[in-house]
Write a protein that holds these residues in place. Structure first.
Motif, PDB file in Angstrom:
ATOM      1  N   UNK A 129       0.834  -1.237   0.018  1.00 46.12           N
ATOM      2  CA  UNK A 129      -0.036   0.017   0.120  1.00 46.12           C
ATOM      3  C   UNK A 129       0.838   1.146   0.071  1.00 46.12           C
ATOM      4  N   UNK A 130       0.481   2.363   0.551  1.00 48.34           N
ATOM      5  CA  UNK A 130       1.112   3.549   0.344  1.00 48.34           C
ATOM      6  C   UNK A 130       2.162   3.778   1.871  1.00 48.34           C
ATOM      7  N   UNK A 131       1.922   2.894   3.048  1.00 46.56           N
ATOM      8  CA  UNK A 131       2.664   3.109   4.041  1.00 46.56           C
ATOM      9  C   UNK A 131       4.312   3.526   4.080  1.00 46.56           C
TER      10      UNK A 131
ATOM     11  N   UNK B 184       6.889  -2.154   4.781  1.00 48.59           N
ATOM     12  CA  UNK B 184       5.763  -1.711   5.322  1.00 48.59           C
ATOM     13  C   UNK B 184       6.065  -0.065   5.847  1.00 48.59           C
ATOM     14  N   UNK B 185       5.833  -0.243   7.090  1.00 45.96           N
ATOM     15  CA  UNK B 185       5.893   1.379   7.736  1.00 45.96           C
ATOM     16  C   UNK B 185       7.392   1.599   8.141  1.00 45.96           C
TER      17      UNK B 185
ATOM     18  N   UNK C 283       5.308   0.756  17.168  1.00 42.09           N
ATOM     19  CA  UNK C 283       5.875   0.763  15.844  1.00 42.09           C
ATOM     20  C   UNK C 283       5.897  -0.933  15.190  1.00 42.09           C
ATOM     21  N   UNK C 284       6.266  -1.609  16.400  1.00 41.01           N
ATOM     22  CA  UNK C 284       6.295  -3.337  16.014  1.00 41.01           C
ATOM     23  C   UNK C 284       4.956  -3.576  15.627  1.00 41.01           C
ATOM     24  N   UNK C 285       4.048  -3.284  16.566  1.00 43.32           N
ATOM     25  CA  UNK C 285       2.649  -3.894  16.633  1.00 43.32           C
ATOM     26  C   UNK C 285       1.987  -3.385  15.413  1.00 43.32           C
ATOM     27  N   UNK C 286       2.546  -2.063  14.991  1.00 45.55           N
ATOM     28  CA  UNK C 286       1.893  -1.474  13.602  1.00 45.55           C
ATOM     29  C   UNK C 286       2.277  -2.428  12.468  1.00 45.55           C
ATOM     30  N   UNK C 287       3.389  -2.608  12.447  1.00 44.28           N
ATOM     31  CA  UNK C 287       3.914  -3.563  11.468  1.00 44.28           C
ATOM     32  C   UNK C 287       3.391  -4.958  11.356  1.00 44.28           C
ATOM     33  N   UNK C 288       3.306  -5.466  12.351  1.00 42.30           N
ATOM     34  CA  UNK C 288       2.751  -6.894  12.463  1.00 42.30           C
ATOM     35  C   UNK C 288       1.121  -6.905  11.890  1.00 42.30           C
TER      36      UNK C 288
END
Length: 114
Positions: A11-13, A83-84, A97-102
């Motif tokens: 996506x655009x992250x 990813x992000x 940040x890790x949670x967001x990536x997961x």
């Protein structure tokens, strides 16, 4: 030189993160991506597996005393999904940040159907 891996963004992250960075940082990020694509063995200083995660890696960017991270993972061995990203302000990578990536990695697999 032959490409060993293909790197794509989910996506655009990644793009949203990248365009917010100064040109020197963008150049360094692209250099790291090139290393991931073309080197058989990627030094841990550029790409490191995050312990306690199922297949999540962080691409490591350092410029002077500033540090950035871009999360990614391997899909089917030779495909790397970006990813992000974020600028690191402390020694430890923030759990948020890790949670967001997961979450994004899981979303990718759900959309893919597996």
């Amino acid at each position: 030189m032959e490409r060993i891996r293909t790197v794509i963004a989910y996506k655009n992250y990644f793009k949203d993160f990248l365009i917010e960075q100064p040109q020197k940082v963008q150049d360094k990020v692209f250099k790291i991506i090139e290393i991931i694509e073309f080197q058989q063995q990627i030094p841990e200083k550029y790409l490191k597996h995050l312990k306690g995660t199922k297949g999540l890696y962080e691409a490591r960017i350092k410029l002077g005393s500033d540090i950035w991270r871009v999360f990614c993972f391997f899909d089917k061995g030779r495909l790397v999904i970006l990813l992000n990203g974020f600028q690191k302000k402390s020694q430890k990578t923030p759990k948020s940040e890790i949670d967001r990536a997961l979450k994004l990695m899981n979303e990718y697999y759900e959309e893919k159907g597996g």
